[in-house]
Every structure is written in structure tokens, then in C-alpha cells.
Design a protein around this motif. Sequence first.
Motif, PDB file in Angstrom:
ATOM      1  N   HIS A  45      14.401  -8.541  25.836  1.00 52.32           N
ATOM      2  CA  HIS A  45      15.828  -8.858  25.709  1.00 52.32           C
ATOM      3  C   HIS A  45      16.911  -7.995  25.872  1.00 52.32           C
ATOM      4  CE1 HIS A  45      13.496 -12.106  23.620  1.00 52.32           C
ATOM      5  NE2 HIS A  45      14.576 -12.976  23.830  1.00 52.32           N
ATOM      6  N   THR A  46      16.463  -6.594  25.943  1.00 55.60           N
ATOM      7  CA  THR A  46      17.463  -5.481  25.923  1.00 55.60           C
ATOM      8  C   THR A  46      16.692  -4.506  26.870  1.00 55.60           C
ATOM      9  OG1 THR A  46      16.194  -4.279  24.173  1.00 55.60           O
ATOM     10  CG2 THR A  46      18.057  -6.050  23.476  1.00 55.60           C
ATOM     11  N   ASP A  70      19.237   2.759  24.473  1.00 53.64           N
ATOM     12  CA  ASP A  70      19.116   1.871  25.814  1.00 53.64           C
ATOM     13  C   ASP A  70      18.959   2.886  27.035  1.00 53.64           C
ATOM     14  OD1 ASP A  70      21.701   2.729  26.226  1.00 53.64           O
ATOM     15  OD2 ASP A  70      22.612   0.689  25.893  1.00 53.64           O
ATOM     16  N   ILE A  76      21.248   1.653  20.005  1.00 46.87           N
ATOM     17  CA  ILE A  76      21.447   0.287  19.783  1.00 46.87           C
ATOM     18  C   ILE A  76      20.406   0.039  18.743  1.00 46.87           C
ATOM     19  CG2 ILE A  76      21.972  -0.360  21.995  1.00 46.87           C
ATOM     20  CD1 ILE A  76      18.750  -1.266  22.538  1.00 46.87           C
ATOM     21  N   VAL A  78      17.947  -3.415  17.405  1.00 47.97           N
ATOM     22  CA  VAL A  78      17.492  -4.595  17.764  1.00 47.97           C
ATOM     23  C   VAL A  78      16.708  -5.069  16.644  1.00 47.97           C
ATOM     24  CG1 VAL A  78      15.930  -6.014  19.410  1.00 47.97           C
ATOM     25  CG2 VAL A  78      17.145  -3.890  20.112  1.00 47.97           C
ATOM     26  N   VAL A  89      21.171  -7.957  18.785  1.00 47.43           N
ATOM     27  CA  VAL A  89      21.303  -6.778  19.036  1.00 47.43           C
ATOM     28  C   VAL A  89      22.578  -6.065  18.670  1.00 47.43           C
ATOM     29  CG1 VAL A  89      21.340  -5.228  21.220  1.00 47.43           C
ATOM     30  CG2 VAL A  89      19.957  -7.178  21.248  1.00 47.43           C
TER      31      VAL A  89
END
Length: 158
Positions: A45-46, A70, A76, A78, A89
Motif C-alpha cells: 500500500h505504500t 519511504d 511515514i 503505517v 498512512v
Amino acid sequence: MRKKILIGVSLILATLIFSSIFFFVRANRPMSRAKKEAIEIAREHTDLERVDRFYWYTREESYFTLVGTDAKDKGIIVIIPQSGSKVTVLNQEDGLTEEEALQKVYEAENPNKVIKMNLGMHEGQPTWEVVAENAENSLDYYLVDFKTGEIVSSIKNI
């Protein structure tokens, strides 16, 4: 005679050390499996590159939270429900770090010592969970809003 005693004591110590390591590894297996699965889901998803922290938050629902960076080296967070549904996120800069959340609890409540901290979701909002020991050696439980630092809930003397 003395040599036999030394060999016997050495074997007993070796057995105890091996058994301790074996049980420690087995006890941590669910945590490592959860972290591995959370990283896989987060990467779907990221663009999560590096994981610095992993939290397992349990309230009404369990959440696995990864704090890292990231592909652009931006911080980030999650947050993944154990069910694997809706992944949240967040940018690290949009809220409190673990240390900042801890500071908010110390300023408001001054606990003796912190037992554990986790980051997850409470009523749809990212929230720091803090479990601390108070002056009476009882446990206090705090939920700190990730964005504002406000203590949104507390349970004392558990």
C-alpha cells in the motif's frame, strides 16, 4: 571427583542456557510473524523502505503499526488493522513522536515509570497508548492523541 562435579555443573548450565534461549525464541515468534506480515501489507500500500519501529496495539481491535521512512526518505507511519482492512498512512511530522507523547504524560501525570507504549487507532484517530506505573505501584493507562498531544482517556490504579 572434582572434575566430574565441574562437568556435571557445566552440563546443567549449558542445558539451562539452551532451554532459556529456546523458550525466548518461541515466545517471540508471534511478534516476529506479525511484524513480517505487517511489513508485507505496508509495502503493498505504500513505498515503505525502512522500518524503525513496530508496535502491536490492542484495544477494541488490534493494530500493527510501522514507523519508518519511504523511498524519498520521508518519515511515514503505517497503521494496519489485524483484519488487514483499511490501512492508514500518516506523515510522522503530522503528529507526536513516542518521546513527545511520553513527555505529555509526564507533564500531566508524572508517573514513576513507563511500562510500554504503542501507537494505533482509537475511535478512528491515531492514538498513543501509554501504560505506566504510578507512585502507589499500580498501573495507569493513558491514550494520547497523536496529532494534538491531548490525553483523551485515562484509567488509573488498575
